[in-house]
Design a protein around this motif. Sequence first.
Motif, PDB file in Angstrom:
ATOM      1  N   MET A  31     -30.495 -18.709 -37.550  1.00  0.00           N
ATOM      2  CA  MET A  31     -30.211 -18.229 -36.194  1.00  0.00           C
ATOM      3  C   MET A  31     -31.502 -17.848 -35.479  1.00  0.00           C
ATOM      4  N   ALA A  32     -31.586 -18.201 -34.212  1.00  0.00           N
ATOM      5  CA  ALA A  32     -32.765 -17.893 -33.418  1.00  0.00           C
ATOM      6  C   ALA A  32     -32.548 -16.580 -32.673  1.00  0.00           C
ATOM      7  N   LYS A  33     -33.271 -15.541 -33.071  1.00  0.00           N
ATOM      8  CA  LYS A  33     -33.203 -14.239 -32.410  1.00  0.00           C
ATOM      9  C   LYS A  33     -34.400 -14.120 -31.477  1.00  0.00           C
ATOM     10  N   ILE A  34     -34.121 -14.005 -30.181  1.00  0.00           N
ATOM     11  CA  ILE A  34     -35.194 -14.009 -29.186  1.00  0.00           C
ATOM     12  C   ILE A  34     -35.114 -12.747 -28.336  1.00  0.00           C
ATOM     13  N   LEU A  35     -36.227 -12.017 -28.274  1.00  0.00           N
ATOM     14  CA  LEU A  35     -36.349 -10.858 -27.396  1.00  0.00           C
ATOM     15  C   LEU A  35     -36.824 -11.352 -26.036  1.00  0.00           C
ATOM     16  N   GLN A  36     -36.165 -10.889 -24.954  1.00  0.00           N
ATOM     17  CA  GLN A  36     -36.420 -11.426 -23.622  1.00  0.00           C
ATOM     18  C   GLN A  36     -36.794 -10.317 -22.636  1.00  0.00           C
ATOM     19  N   ILE A  37     -37.801 -10.601 -21.808  1.00  0.00           N
ATOM     20  CA  ILE A  37     -38.350  -9.604 -20.889  1.00  0.00           C
ATOM     21  C   ILE A  37     -38.382 -10.173 -19.476  1.00  0.00           C
ATOM     22  N   GLU A  38     -37.900  -9.385 -18.503  1.00  0.00           N
ATOM     23  CA  GLU A  38     -37.946  -9.769 -17.089  1.00  0.00           C
ATOM     24  C   GLU A  38     -38.474  -8.594 -16.265  1.00  0.00           C
ATOM     25  N   THR A  39     -39.640  -8.792 -15.621  1.00  0.00           N
ATOM     26  CA  THR A  39     -40.256  -7.725 -14.823  1.00  0.00           C
ATOM     27  C   THR A  39     -40.840  -8.269 -13.521  1.00  0.00           C
ATOM     28  N   ALA A  40     -40.314  -9.380 -13.021  1.00  0.00           N
ATOM     29  CA  ALA A  40     -40.915 -10.039 -11.860  1.00  0.00           C
ATOM     30  C   ALA A  40     -40.629  -9.333 -10.540  1.00  0.00           C
ATOM     31  N   THR A  41     -39.594  -8.487 -10.506  1.00  0.00           N
ATOM     32  CA  THR A  41     -39.247  -7.762  -9.288  1.00  0.00           C
ATOM     33  C   THR A  41     -39.133  -6.279  -9.629  1.00  0.00           C
ATOM     34  N   GLN A  42     -38.350  -5.538  -8.870  1.00  0.00           N
ATOM     35  CA  GLN A  42     -38.159  -4.117  -9.157  1.00  0.00           C
ATOM     36  C   GLN A  42     -37.221  -3.883 -10.333  1.00  0.00           C
ATOM     37  N   VAL A  43     -36.643  -4.954 -10.874  1.00  0.00           N
ATOM     38  CA  VAL A  43     -35.767  -4.835 -12.032  1.00  0.00           C
ATOM     39  C   VAL A  43     -36.620  -4.818 -13.304  1.00  0.00           C
ATOM     40  N   CYS A  44     -36.407  -3.808 -14.127  1.00  0.00           N
ATOM     41  CA  CYS A  44     -37.018  -3.765 -15.459  1.00  0.00           C
ATOM     42  C   CYS A  44     -35.901  -4.097 -16.437  1.00  0.00           C
ATOM     43  N   SER A  45     -35.996  -5.261 -17.088  1.00  0.00           N
ATOM     44  CA  SER A  45     -34.859  -5.773 -17.859  1.00  0.00           C
ATOM     45  C   SER A  45     -35.319  -6.346 -19.191  1.00  0.00           C
ATOM     46  N   VAL A  46     -34.577  -6.004 -20.246  1.00  0.00           N
ATOM     47  CA  VAL A  46     -34.854  -6.504 -21.595  1.00  0.00           C
ATOM     48  C   VAL A  46     -33.532  -6.917 -22.222  1.00  0.00           C
ATOM     49  N   ALA A  47     -33.529  -8.026 -22.942  1.00  0.00           N
ATOM     50  CA  ALA A  47     -32.307  -8.479 -23.613  1.00  0.00           C
ATOM     51  C   ALA A  47     -32.666  -9.097 -24.951  1.00  0.00           C
ATOM     52  N   LEU A  48     -31.675  -9.188 -25.821  1.00  0.00           N
ATOM     53  CA  LEU A  48     -31.814  -9.910 -27.082  1.00  0.00           C
ATOM     54  C   LEU A  48     -30.729 -10.978 -27.127  1.00  0.00           C
ATOM     55  N   SER A  49     -31.125 -12.176 -27.508  1.00  0.00           N
ATOM     56  CA  SER A  49     -30.147 -13.253 -27.650  1.00  0.00           C
ATOM     57  C   SER A  49     -30.208 -13.829 -29.059  1.00  0.00           C
ATOM     58  N   ILE A  50     -29.072 -14.364 -29.490  1.00  0.00           N
ATOM     59  CA  ILE A  50     -28.986 -15.078 -30.758  1.00  0.00           C
ATOM     60  C   ILE A  50     -28.411 -16.453 -30.471  1.00  0.00           C
ATOM     61  N   ASP A  51     -29.186 -17.476 -30.763  1.00  0.00           N
ATOM     62  CA  ASP A  51     -28.791 -18.864 -30.507  1.00  0.00           C
ATOM     63  C   ASP A  51     -28.319 -19.055 -29.071  1.00  0.00           C
ATOM     64  N   GLY A  52     -29.040 -18.461 -28.136  1.00  0.00           N
ATOM     65  CA  GLY A  52     -28.758 -18.662 -26.726  1.00  0.00           C
ATOM     66  C   GLY A  52     -27.685 -17.783 -26.137  1.00  0.00           C
ATOM     67  N   GLU A  53     -27.091 -16.896 -26.930  1.00  0.00           N
ATOM     68  CA  GLU A  53     -26.055 -15.987 -26.449  1.00  0.00           C
ATOM     69  C   GLU A  53     -26.604 -14.561 -26.394  1.00  0.00           C
ATOM     70  N   THR A  54     -26.481 -13.926 -25.248  1.00  0.00           N
ATOM     71  CA  THR A  54     -26.973 -12.561 -25.087  1.00  0.00           C
ATOM     72  C   THR A  54     -26.110 -11.587 -25.876  1.00  0.00           C
ATOM     73  N   VAL A  55     -26.761 -10.748 -26.678  1.00  0.00           N
ATOM     74  CA  VAL A  55     -25.999  -9.773 -27.471  1.00  0.00           C
ATOM     75  C   VAL A  55     -26.212  -8.340 -26.984  1.00  0.00           C
TER      76      VAL A  55
END
Length: 228
Positions: A1-25
């Motif tokens: 399984m591919a566990k990927i930590l994801q970061i989004e900070t391009a705007t005023q939103v500070c956002s972090v997520a973890l996905s497994i095989d393309g599905e956000t958990v």
Amino acid sequence: MAKILQIETATQVCSVALSIDGETVYTKEEIGQNLHASNLTLFIDEVIKSSHVTYNDLDAIAVSKGPGSYTGLRIGVSTAKGLCYALEKPLIAVETLEMMANGFMTETPIYAGLICPMIDARRMEVYSAVFDSNLSVLESTSAKIIDENSYSELLQKNEITFLGDGAAKCKETLNHQNAFFNYNNFNSAKYISALAYKAFQVQDFEDLAYFEPFYLKDFVVTQPKKKV
């Protein structure tokens, strides 16, 4: 399984997520000014702990690469690169506007028109691109000054949904029967999941030594006005 930590900070939103095989958990995010420097690493730690994985369990780190806020992108990318170096994990970069378009299609899968994500670049300028419902690029990412003629040819034959923090200020200017506006938050790390997993499967990784955010425009430092 591919566990990927994801970061989004391009705007005023500070956002972090973890996905497994393309599905956000799990997702942790907040909207507000100047959040990234103080909250990003805290959000990352919460996502890891709440997802019941360890940092060493991760298979890759994905980051929204821009365009967007110079400071936000710098913080997000430097954090992602630091994690990759420390954990010896690969880095995946996802273009921010494509992530936003993917978010819109995730929430409205039967939509058949065009999508134009917009990021506010001050005054009447936005960073934007145009995608069809399959996320094929019809207009590449660029900085646009919006006037009444913007997107006129596309609007003659297509419904276009404008979204993002740059869309609201353009509503009165883009006054056309085929122009629609969606103000939901699509600057979320959860919308990186499918794109990051696709890149992971073909090992489309960045060179850590040379990767930089996609600023699109040079950062300009303005001098404060002298007091009289």
